[in-house]
Design an enzyme around this catalytic site. Structure first.
Site, PDB file in Angstrom:
ATOM      1  N   TYR A 186       2.583  10.069  -0.121  1.00  0.00           N
ATOM      2  CA  TYR A 186       3.791   9.589   0.512  1.00  0.00           C
ATOM      3  C   TYR A 186       5.198   9.819  -0.083  1.00  0.00           C
ATOM      4  CZ  TYR A 186       0.238   6.495   2.361  1.00  0.00           C
ATOM      5  OH  TYR A 186      -0.902   5.788   3.175  1.00  0.00           O
TER       6      TYR A 186
ATOM      7  N   LYS B  80      -3.092   6.171  -3.910  1.00  0.00           N
ATOM      8  CA  LYS B  80      -4.223   6.770  -3.767  1.00  0.00           C
ATOM      9  C   LYS B  80      -4.125   8.118  -4.335  1.00  0.00           C
ATOM     10  CE  LYS B  80      -4.148   4.756   0.574  1.00  0.00           C
ATOM     11  NZ  LYS B  80      -2.506   4.385   0.822  1.00  0.00           N
TER      12      LYS B  80
ATOM     13  N   HIS C 170      -7.778   9.721  -1.479  1.00  0.00           N
ATOM     14  CA  HIS C 170      -7.363   9.579  -0.161  1.00  0.00           C
ATOM     15  C   HIS C 170      -8.094  10.406   0.809  1.00  0.00           C
ATOM     16  CE1 HIS C 170      -2.651   9.373   1.386  1.00  0.00           C
ATOM     17  NE2 HIS C 170      -3.895   8.970   2.249  1.00  0.00           N
TER      18      HIS C 170
ATOM     19  N   ASP D 236       0.808  -1.259  -0.036  1.00  0.00           N
ATOM     20  CA  ASP D 236      -0.018  -0.008   0.162  1.00  0.00           C
ATOM     21  C   ASP D 236       0.987   1.181   0.078  1.00  0.00           C
ATOM     22  OD1 ASP D 236      -3.088   0.989   0.837  1.00  0.00           O
ATOM     23  OD2 ASP D 236      -1.575   2.414   1.997  1.00  0.00           O
TER      24      ASP D 236
END
Length: 283
Positions: A53, A78, A111, A48
């Site tokens: 990120y 996401k 997200h 994931d």
């Protein structure tokens, strides 16, 4: 469920491994690369990540270098808050695929439901993004689509125009907050509850009673909490950058928590943080 590669079946028939490896807060570069490599070596097949990120390239490189066949992997990314809207979503998905070095994603999520950038029009922007994601699903760019951090009123709005019901709602879910209302809504609509921060971003380890329960089962606190998540029917996404802990977090299929211990763990509300309110978040 008996092993790491056992699966839940999503509402569109796609199978998803019951534990995923989380990469939030894993720094791009060597840290994220080595963590994902260690996870794949330990037997994880569900990874994931997210555009936000900032580590998709490192995750993708680790996947490529692992030698694991693409069809044996389940990869999630996401859509970030800046990219809500029809055209922006299409571009963002293509960029994530490019960074990951993949032809398709197994799961793509919105997200957050109500970014500060679109606070006055979040319903419309979610609908536009979802339409782009439905088209990506139809085109084979993604195998399943879902959401993250959505509460019932966000899902209600999305379902007014959606042709496809979200397969997953990824939420802050651990003994500190079981998000009962959201989980009940997800269950009622056939949406799988994925648990990010299943270890409360480390805060869960400070609960003394959890240590006592872990000692009783000759397991670590992390193993107990991951097991708790599975016994609730959640899909936990534990994160670590330490190879030894990454391996330990897979060893949760050789014991079962008693009903009494499950109830005790359910009672730790508020002891390891709480979810961010998506309607007041400042991002």
């Amino acid at each position: 469920m008996n092993k790491l590669t056992d699966t839940y079946t999503l509402n569109n028939g796609v199978k998803i491994p019951v534990i995923g490896f989380g990469t939030w807060q894993s720094k791009d570069g060597e840290e994220a690369y080595q963590a994902v490599k260690a996870a794949l070596d330990a037997g994880y097949r569900h990874i994931d990540t997210a555009a936000a990120y900032g580590n998709e390239e490192s995750v993708g490189k680790a996947i490529k270098d692992s030698g694991v066949a693409r069809e044996d992997l389940f990869v999630t990314s996401k859509l970030w808050n800046e990219d809500h809207g029809y055209e922006a979503t299409k571009k963002a998905l293509d960029l994530s695929l490019q960074k990951l070095g993949l032809d398709y994603l197994d799961l793509y999520l919105i997200h957050w439901p109500n970014p500060v950038k679109f606070r006055d029009e979040w319903q419309q922007k979610n609908a536009e993004s979802w339409r782009a994601m439905e088209e990506a699903l139809e085109a084979g760019k993604v195998r399943a689509i879902g959401v993250s951090n959505f509460r019932p009123h966000h899902l209600d709005e999305l379902l007014k125009t959606a042709k496809v019901t979200p397969a997953v709602n990824q939420i802050f879910l651990n003994p500190s907050d079981t998000e009962d209302e959201v989980v009940a809504y997800n269950k009622e609509h056939g949406i799988l509850s994925e648990a990010y921060s299943p270890l409360g971003t480390g805060k869960i380890f400070s609960i003394p009673e959890l240590k006592e329960i872990a000692e009783k089962y000759h397991k670590s606190v992390a193993q107990v909490v991951i097991r708790w998540s599975l016994q609730h029917g959640f899909l936990p996404l534990p994160k670590s950058v330490h190879a030894e802990r990454i391996q330990q977090n897979t060893e949760v299929f050789d014991f079962e928590l008693s009903a009494d211990d499950m109830k005790t763990i359910d009672g730790f509300h508020g002891q390891a943080g709480a979810p961010t309110d998506p309607d007041t978040a400042t991002f």
